[in-house]
Design a protein around this motif. Structure first.
Motif, short mmCIF file in Angstrom:
data_model
loop_
_atom_site.label_atom_id
_atom_site.label_comp_id
_atom_site.label_asym_id
_atom_site.label_seq_id
_atom_site.Cartn_x
_atom_site.Cartn_y
_atom_site.Cartn_z
N SER A 219 26.99 40.50 21.47
CA SER A 219 28.02 40.15 20.49
C SER A 219 28.73 41.38 19.91
CB SER A 219 27.39 39.34 19.35
OG SER A 219 26.36 40.08 18.70
N ASN A 220 28.02 42.52 19.86
CA ASN A 220 28.63 43.73 19.29
C ASN A 220 29.11 44.71 20.36
OD1 ASN A 220 26.06 44.33 20.17
ND2 ASN A 220 25.56 45.69 18.46
N TRP A 221 29.17 44.25 21.62
CA TRP A 221 29.67 45.11 22.69
C TRP A 221 31.18 45.30 22.56
CZ3 TRP A 221 27.42 44.74 28.29
CH2 TRP A 221 26.05 45.02 28.26
N GLU A 222 31.62 46.54 22.70
CA GLU A 222 33.05 46.83 22.69
C GLU A 222 33.59 46.74 24.12
OE1 GLU A 222 33.52 50.64 20.93
OE2 GLU A 222 32.75 50.03 18.96
N LEU A 223 34.91 46.83 24.24
CA LEU A 223 35.54 46.77 25.56
C LEU A 223 35.07 47.93 26.44
CD1 LEU A 223 37.57 45.29 27.36
CD2 LEU A 223 39.36 46.77 26.43
N SER A 224 34.88 49.09 25.83
CA SER A 224 34.41 50.25 26.59
C SER A 224 33.00 50.03 27.11
CB SER A 224 34.45 51.50 25.71
OG SER A 224 33.62 51.34 24.56
N THR A 225 32.16 49.34 26.34
CA THR A 225 30.79 49.05 26.77
C THR A 225 30.80 48.16 28.01
OG1 THR A 225 30.08 49.14 24.45
CG2 THR A 225 28.55 48.16 26.04
N ILE A 226 31.66 47.14 27.99
CA ILE A 226 31.78 46.24 29.14
C ILE A 226 32.28 47.01 30.36
CG2 ILE A 226 32.95 44.19 30.04
CD1 ILE A 226 33.12 43.17 27.16
N ALA A 227 33.26 47.91 30.14
CA ALA A 227 33.81 48.70 31.25
C ALA A 227 32.74 49.61 31.85
CB ALA A 227 35.00 49.52 30.76
N TYR A 228 31.93 50.24 30.99
CA TYR A 228 30.84 51.10 31.48
C TYR A 228 29.85 50.29 32.32
CZ TYR A 228 32.46 54.50 28.01
OH TYR A 228 33.22 55.38 27.27
N PHE A 229 29.50 49.12 31.82
CA PHE A 229 28.51 48.29 32.52
C PHE A 229 29.06 47.85 33.89
CE2 PHE A 229 26.74 44.04 33.46
CZ PHE A 229 25.41 44.40 33.61
N LEU A 230 30.33 47.43 33.93
CA LEU A 230 30.93 47.00 35.19
C LEU A 230 31.04 48.15 36.18
CD1 LEU A 230 33.78 44.62 33.94
CD2 LEU A 230 31.59 43.98 34.98
N PHE A 231 31.33 49.34 35.68
CA PHE A 231 31.40 50.51 36.56
C PHE A 231 30.02 50.78 37.17
CE2 PHE A 231 31.04 54.94 37.70
CZ PHE A 231 32.25 55.23 38.31
N ILE A 232 28.98 50.70 36.36
CA ILE A 232 27.62 50.95 36.85
C ILE A 232 27.24 49.93 37.92
CG2 ILE A 232 25.18 50.89 36.19
CD1 ILE A 232 26.05 52.03 33.47
N VAL A 233 27.59 48.66 37.69
CA VAL A 233 27.23 47.60 38.63
C VAL A 233 28.02 47.73 39.93
CG1 VAL A 233 27.34 45.12 39.05
CG2 VAL A 233 26.50 45.97 36.86
N ILE A 234 29.36 47.89 39.83
CA ILE A 234 30.20 47.86 41.03
C ILE A 234 30.18 49.20 41.78
CG2 ILE A 234 32.56 47.59 41.88
CD1 ILE A 234 33.03 45.65 39.53
N PHE A 235 30.45 50.29 41.08
CA PHE A 235 30.53 51.59 41.75
C PHE A 235 29.18 52.29 41.81
CE2 PHE A 235 34.89 50.79 40.46
CZ PHE A 235 35.61 51.21 41.57
N GLY A 236 28.48 52.34 40.67
CA GLY A 236 27.23 53.08 40.61
C GLY A 236 26.06 52.40 41.29
N THR A 237 26.20 51.12 41.61
CA THR A 237 25.10 50.39 42.27
C THR A 237 25.56 49.78 43.59
OG1 THR A 237 24.20 49.84 40.07
CG2 THR A 237 23.31 48.65 41.96
N MET A 238 26.48 48.81 43.54
CA MET A 238 26.87 48.07 44.73
C MET A 238 27.45 48.99 45.81
SD MET A 238 29.51 44.85 45.10
CE MET A 238 31.01 45.82 45.21
N LEU A 239 28.53 49.70 45.48
CA LEU A 239 29.19 50.54 46.47
C LEU A 239 28.36 51.78 46.80
CD1 LEU A 239 32.93 50.39 45.31
CD2 LEU A 239 31.80 49.09 47.12
N ALA A 240 27.65 52.33 45.81
CA ALA A 240 26.85 53.54 46.05
C ALA A 240 25.77 53.28 47.10
CB ALA A 240 26.22 54.02 44.74
N PHE A 241 24.99 52.23 46.92
CA PHE A 241 23.91 51.94 47.86
C PHE A 241 24.45 51.43 49.19
CE2 PHE A 241 21.31 52.26 44.12
CZ PHE A 241 20.09 52.70 44.61
#
Length: 305
Positions: A219-241
Motif C-alpha cells: 500500500s505504501n509502495w511508490e511508482l519508483s518501487t514498482i519500477a525497481y521491482f519490475l526491472f529486477i523481475v524482467i531484466f535482472g531475473t528473466m532475461l539475465a538467466f
C-alpha cells in the motif's frame, strides 16, 4: 573456424554479456529496493522466481503454440534432471548468494561466487574431459585478479567477514558451477525458455513454502518501487538467466562462466554512477583486466572438437 561458427560464437558472446550485465545491474537495483522499502530477501527471491518463470514459459507458449510446455516431465529421468537443476542450480544460486550478502557484504559474496570457473575447470580435470590449457590459465588469472581488485580496491581488509558468510559464498560459487554444467544436457533436449522458466517456477514454489509472495504490504509502495521491482523481475531475473543459459548453445561452460564476470563489473559501475559509490584506482585496474579477458577470449577462441 568458418564464418557460420564465428557468427554463432559472436551471438553467444552477446548473450552472456547481456545476461551478466542485466544480473549485475539488477543486483544494484535490488540493493536500492532493500534500502528504500526494507524488502525481505526471501520474499524477493520467491517472488522474482515465480513471476519471471511464468513469463518465460508464457513466451515459449506464444512462440511455440503447438508444442507442450510439459515436455520434459514426460519421462521420470528428464523430470528428475529438471527438478534437480531447479533446486541445486537456480534456487541455490539465488539463495546462497543473498545469504552471503546478508551475513557479510556484497563484495565478498560476489568474489566467492566467481570461484565458479575454477570449480568448473576442476571438474573437467578430475573427470578428464579436458586438460588445463595456457588459455584457461590466462583467462582465470585475469578473471580472479580483476574481480578481486574491482570489488575490494586492493584492500584485503574488506575480506574480514564472518566465517558463515564465507561458507555461503563458497556454496554460491559451487551452485553457479553446477548451474552452468548441469544445464548443458537439458539444453541439448529442450528449449532454453522451458529449461530456465520451469527452473524458476519450481524454485519459486519451493521458496514460497518458507516466504510467501502474497505476504507483503504494497500500500505504501511508490511508482519508483514498482519500477525497481519490475526491472529486477524482467531484466535482472528473466532475461539475465535466459540469456546466460542460451549462451551455452554457442560457447563452452568455461567460457560462459568466465564472461559472467561482467556481473560484478556492471554492479560496481552502476553503483558508482547511480548510488555515488567511490571508484578507486585498483577498481579501475580490475575493470581493465576483466575487459582484457573478454577481448582475449574473443580474439583467440579455443578450437572446439
Amino acid at each position: 573456424m568458418n564464418q557460420t561458427q564465428l557468427n554463432k560464437r559472436t551471438f553467444g558472446f552477446i548473450l552472456v554479456i547481456l545476461g551478466a550485465s542485466f544480473w549485475g545491474i539488477g543486483g544494484t537495483v535490488a540493493q536500492k529496493l532493500f534500502q528504500q522499502e526494507n524488502i525481505e530477501v526471501g520474499w524477493l527471491v520467491s517472488s522474482r522466481l515465480l513471476i519471471a518463470g511464468l513469463l518465460l514459459i508464457g513466451v515459449y507458449k506464444i512462440t511455440h503454440w503447438n508444442n507442450s510446455i510439459f515436455v520434459m516431465f514426460r519421462t521420470k529421468h528428464n523430470a528428475f534432471r529438471q527438478i534437480l537443476f531447479s533446486l541445486l542450480g537456480m534456487l541455490a544460486v539465488q539463495y546462497t548468494y543473498m545469504m552471503s550478502i546478508s551475513i557479510g557484504n556484497s563484495a565478498v559474496a560476489t568474489l566467492l561466487q566467481y570461484l565458479a570457473p575454477l570449480f568448473i575447470m576442476g571438474y573437467y580435470l578430475i573427470t578428464k574431459h579436458s586438460q588445463l590449457t595456457r588459455q584457461d590459465g590466462i583467462a582465470v588469472t585475469l578473471t580472479l585478479v580483476g574481480t578481486f581488485l574491482l570489488l575490494t580496491n586492493g584492500s584485503f581488509s574488506t575480506l574480514s567477514v564472518p566465517g558463515l558468510a564465507v561458507f555461503w559464498g563458497i556454496l554460491s560459487g559451487l551452485s553457479a558451477a553446477f548451474y552452468t554444467l548441469y544445464a548443458v544436457p537439458l539444453l541439448q533436449q529442450f528449449h532454453s525458455l522451458l529449461v530456465v522458466g520451469w527452473s524458476m517456477v519450481i524454485g519459486g514454489i519451493v521458496m514460497s513454502l518458507f516466504h510467501q509472495p502474497w505476504q507483503i504490504n504494497m500500500s505504501n509502495w511508490e511508482l519508483s518501487t514498482i519500477a525497481y521491482f519490475l526491472f529486477i523481475v524482467i531484466f535482472g531475473t528473466m532475461l539475465a538467466f535466459w540469456f546466460y543459459i542460451a549462451s551455452l548453445h554457442y560457447l563452452t561452460p568455461k567460457e560462459t562462466s568466465l564472461l559472467g564476470s561482467l556481473e560484478p563489473l556492471t554492479a560496481v559501475m552502476t553503483s558508482v554512477l547511480w548510488l555515488k559509490i567511490n571508484f578507486g584506482g585498483f577498481q579501475l585496474l580490475g575493470t581493465m583486466l576483466i575487459l582484457c579477458m573478454i577481448l582475449y577470449l574473443t580474439v583467440f577462441p579455443k578450437k572446439q572438437q
